[in-house]
Design an enzyme around this catalytic site. Structure first.
Site, PDB file in Angstrom:
ATOM      1  N   THR A 116      -7.280  34.642 -10.172  1.00 57.98           N
ATOM      2  CA  THR A 116      -7.829  33.272  -9.399  1.00 57.98           C
ATOM      3  C   THR A 116      -8.017  32.453 -10.367  1.00 57.98           C
ATOM      4  OG1 THR A 116      -8.673  34.880  -7.682  1.00 57.98           O
ATOM      5  CG2 THR A 116      -9.363  32.696  -8.018  1.00 57.98           C
TER       6      THR A 116
ATOM      7  N   GLY B 118      -5.938  42.013 -13.984  1.00 52.03           N
ATOM      8  CA  GLY B 118      -6.209  43.312 -14.801  1.00 52.03           C
ATOM      9  C   GLY B 118      -5.918  44.326 -13.812  1.00 52.03           C
TER      10      GLY B 118
ATOM     11  N   CYS C 133      -7.909  39.239   0.217  1.00 52.45           N
ATOM     12  CA  CYS C 133      -8.813  38.177  -0.086  1.00 52.45           C
ATOM     13  C   CYS C 133      -9.072  37.516   1.547  1.00 52.45           C
ATOM     14  CB  CYS C 133      -8.146  37.338  -1.054  1.00 52.45           C
ATOM     15  SG  CYS C 133      -7.938  37.947  -2.504  1.00 52.45           S
TER      16      CYS C 133
END
Ligand SMILES: Cc1ncc(COP(=O)(O)O)c(C=O)c1O
Length: 388
Positions: free
Chosen positions: A76, A204, A330
């Site tokens: 993001t 990650g 999200c």
């Protein structure tokens, strides 16, 4: 989570940390806890060495140079730096950006804000498989275009974009190419040279590394990409992303990227077998089932399906022992149907029926067998209810 085993098939949302990754991270919490910017002593120096190693691991995986790797808090943030960074630095050249309707909100919401700030954004439509049309992309470029932002692989339907072709078009017209590769790095080969990618976002926690860490690749030369920071402060990460480096997480993402790229080919083969099996088994039970996304140009671990007459939210509530998703992580709090499935052009109904299933490194054949049984039972239950 109690005693009951819940089969986790939501690896697009996040993945567990691989124990090999965790092992490498642990010393950096309690033993080598120095600040990687305080290198006058051994603690800081060792921390910096670990950060340098991670930079090299990531650079090698995407065919970049280690100086081109910037650590961020996640994809993001990388997307935000890419979009606002280019917009601020190159806005004097032109205020036009091209993206696609199926991008992640981390890109789309930046675009919305940029529109409020006076930029113009072209949102390219996609075909029934989730692919943009390359001719339309080229036609959309104007002398004012400064950036093309197209994701490498879609987080809902797994469709893989033709990155090399997009990169070629961007280079031909001297426009920067950013790709959100949060779902792609570690799953499909990414080569920033071959693909002419100028800016790339990595996360990650999508590749068996920790949460809260990401990477921004920024091309150093030919052409050099200058970016304005989004976060100001002590000037870390070449002034692009200030803040004390999260050394354990950086060690973790370095190892995670290295492992995922090394193990990519056998993992892909195994994922393909699992998702193929799942698809065929469900198709046998429910012949009307529909595949969302591209039948071949898709991430091997992705299966996005719609079963006509089955509301995905209702199915997910009923599925007690399988964790799948009705859309992207999200946006799961929203009642809106997925903007990605809607963009495929089949109408909202198909989006309301969409279920995203994503297998992972620790998913076994027995898990898939169990998932098929549970899914079939739940779907049959719902169909029965609706026929009463
Ligand atoms: C394509 C894509 N971009 C960006 C993100 C956000 O990544 P992060 O959680 O690292 O900020 C995600 C995760 O949902 C994603 O799938």
């Amino acid at each position: 989570m109690g005693e009951r085993k819940i089969i986790y098939l939501d690896h697009h949302a996040t993945t567990p940390v691989d124990l090999r990754v965790l092992q490498d991270m642990l010393p950096y919490f309690t033993e080598v806890y120095g600040n990687a910017a305080s290198i006058d002593h051994e603690y800081g120096y060792e921390a910096k060495q670990a950060v340098d190693k991670a930079r090299e691991q990531i650079a090698k995986a995407i065919n970049a140079q280690s100086e081109e790797i910037i650590f961020t808090s996640g994809a993001t943030e990388s997307d935000n730096i890419a979009l606002f960074g280019v917009a601020e630095k190159y806005g004097h050249r032109g205020k036009h950006i091209i993206t696609a309707v199926t991008e992640h909100k981390a890109v789309l919401d930046c675009c919305k804000r940029l529109e409020e700030m006076g930029y113009t954004v072209t949102y390219l439509p996609v075909d029934e498989f989730g692919l943009i049309d390359l001719q339309s992309l080229e036609k959309a470029i104007t002398p004012k275009t400064i950036l093309i932002s197209i994701m490498a692989a879609n987080n809902e339907i797994g469709t893989i974009a033709p990155l090399e072709e997009i990169g070629r078009i961007a280079k031909k017209h001297n426009v920067f190419f950013h790709s959100d590769a949060a779902q792609a790095v570690g799953h499909i080969p990414i080569d920033v040279q071959k693909m002419n990618i100028d800016i790339l976002s990595i996360s990650g926690h999508k590749l068996y590394g920790p949460k809260g860490i990401g990477v921004l690749y920024r091309r150093k030369s030919n052409p050099r990409v200058n970016l304005s920071p989004v976060i100001y402060g002590g000037g870390h990460e070449k002034g692009l992303r200030s803040g004390t480096l999260n050394v354990p997480a950086i060690v973790g993402i370095g190892k995670a990227v290295e492992l995922a790229c090394k193990e990519m080919a056998p993992a892909e083969k195994r994922y393909r077998q699992l998702t193929d099996y799942l698809w065929k088994a469900l198709k046998t039970d429910f012949p009307g089932i529909l595949l969302n996304g591209h039948p071949e140009k898709r991430l091997a671990h992705n299966l996005n399906i719609s079963i006509p007459g089955i509301e995905s939210k209702a199915l997910i509530v009923l599925l007690k022992d399988v964790a799948v998703s009705a859309g992207s992580a999200c946006t799961t709090n929203s009642v809106e149907p997925s903007h990605v499935i809607c963009a495929l052009g089949f109408g909202e109904g198909r989006a309301h029926n969409a279920i995203r299933i994503s297998v992972g490194r620790f998913t076994g054949a027995e898990d898939i067998e169990q998932a098929v049984q549970s899914l079939s039972k739940a779907v049959k239950g719902l169909l029965q209810l609706s026929s009463v």
